[in-house]
Design a protein around this motif. Sequence first.
Motif, PDB file in Angstrom:
ATOM      1  N   UNK A  87       0.602  -1.391  -0.178  1.00 47.38           N
ATOM      2  CA  UNK A  87      -0.260  -0.207  -0.124  1.00 47.38           C
ATOM      3  C   UNK A  87       1.395   1.323   0.185  1.00 47.38           C
ATOM      4  N   UNK A  88       1.492   1.126   0.940  1.00 40.16           N
ATOM      5  CA  UNK A  88       3.068   2.057   1.430  1.00 40.16           C
ATOM      6  C   UNK A  88       3.356   2.320  -0.460  1.00 40.16           C
ATOM      7  N   UNK A  89       3.794   1.475  -1.272  1.00 39.40           N
ATOM      8  CA  UNK A  89       4.600   1.978  -2.563  1.00 39.40           C
ATOM      9  C   UNK A  89       3.608   2.407  -2.865  1.00 39.40           C
ATOM     10  N   UNK A  90       2.388   1.890  -3.469  1.00 40.65           N
ATOM     11  CA  UNK A  90       1.440   2.429  -4.899  1.00 40.65           C
ATOM     12  C   UNK A  90       1.316   2.813  -4.211  1.00 40.65           C
ATOM     13  N   UNK A  91       1.228   3.607  -2.499  1.00 36.31           N
ATOM     14  CA  UNK A  91       0.892   5.429  -2.594  1.00 36.31           C
ATOM     15  C   UNK A  91       1.363   6.849  -2.886  1.00 36.31           C
ATOM     16  N   UNK A  92       2.933   6.005  -2.854  1.00 35.19           N
ATOM     17  CA  UNK A  92       3.824   7.034  -3.664  1.00 35.19           C
ATOM     18  C   UNK A  92       3.544   7.077  -4.808  1.00 35.19           C
ATOM     19  N   UNK A  93       3.517   5.941  -5.500  1.00 35.24           N
ATOM     20  CA  UNK A  93       3.945   5.818  -6.818  1.00 35.24           C
ATOM     21  C   UNK A  93       2.618   6.533  -7.656  1.00 35.24           C
ATOM     22  N   UNK A  94       1.184   6.602  -7.038  1.00 31.85           N
ATOM     23  CA  UNK A  94      -0.198   7.456  -7.703  1.00 31.85           C
ATOM     24  C   UNK A  94       0.349   8.858  -7.546  1.00 31.85           C
ATOM     25  N   UNK A  95       1.238   9.217  -6.446  1.00 37.24           N
ATOM     26  CA  UNK A  95       0.975  11.048  -5.528  1.00 37.24           C
ATOM     27  C   UNK A  95       2.145  11.150  -6.874  1.00 37.24           C
ATOM     28  N   UNK A  96       2.937  10.316  -7.461  1.00 44.58           N
ATOM     29  CA  UNK A  96       3.955  11.171  -8.434  1.00 44.58           C
ATOM     30  C   UNK A  96       3.156  11.103  -9.447  1.00 44.58           C
ATOM     31  N   UNK A  97       2.692  10.235  -9.425  1.00 45.50           N
ATOM     32  CA  UNK A  97       1.979  10.124 -10.837  1.00 45.50           C
ATOM     33  C   UNK A  97       0.429  11.351 -10.801  1.00 45.50           C
ATOM     34  N   UNK A  98      -0.281  12.013  -9.667  1.00 48.09           N
ATOM     35  CA  UNK A  98      -0.290  13.322  -9.677  1.00 48.09           C
ATOM     36  C   UNK A  98      -0.320  14.404  -9.652  1.00 48.09           C
TER      37      UNK A  98
END
Length: 221
Positions: free
Chosen positions: A11-22
Amino acid sequence: MRFLFLVLFGLGGCAVLVALGLWQLDRMAWKRGVIADIEARLEAAPTALPEAPDPEADRLRAVTVEGAVGEGRLRVFGTWRGGGAGHRVVVPLETPAEAGGRRILVDLGVSPEGTEPIPARLLVTGNLDWPAESGGAIPDPDGDLWFGRDVPAMAAALGTEPVMVVARTVSPAGIPVRPAPVGTAGIPDNHLGYAVQWFGLALVWAGMTAFLGWRMTRPTA
């Protein structure tokens, strides 16, 4: 415990990657706003030269100037995408007394050598600009070759106001210099592609996390 750690790590990795996309999408919106503002300035109806142009408030203002080409010229060596190497030609333009009697810089555009003859009088429509380019004069027999546009230094060299008009159109037509107007083609806008990459990595991360979780639930031999 291992399964909980995997969930938190996934979940932490996905959150970081999604935040970078946003973040890239936000950057895209900001960049496109900047480009739209520049294009609006470039495409505005040209006006007379302001009495005291401001480098910030009047940057890229569309103007029309007419006058006599003064003595001296500067050549700025450079390369252009699709156009090879050449020289920008910068000349002093002296407006008539009834138009204020100004002496300003005009960037006429690009030519292979930059030494071709220029008509004695010109009508120029273009945009005010104060390019932030490194470079300066270099020793040569004529002392007119530069590696970058430096408006204050060029103005001092040619005895003009520190004001430059970058031509979009020049009259009379057919002068041996091709206008190289200010534009937005050199402003990169790759943020959507970057956002897609970050979101794609988030999906891959989530898929790998799910696969590892599935493997952890499988009975071992």
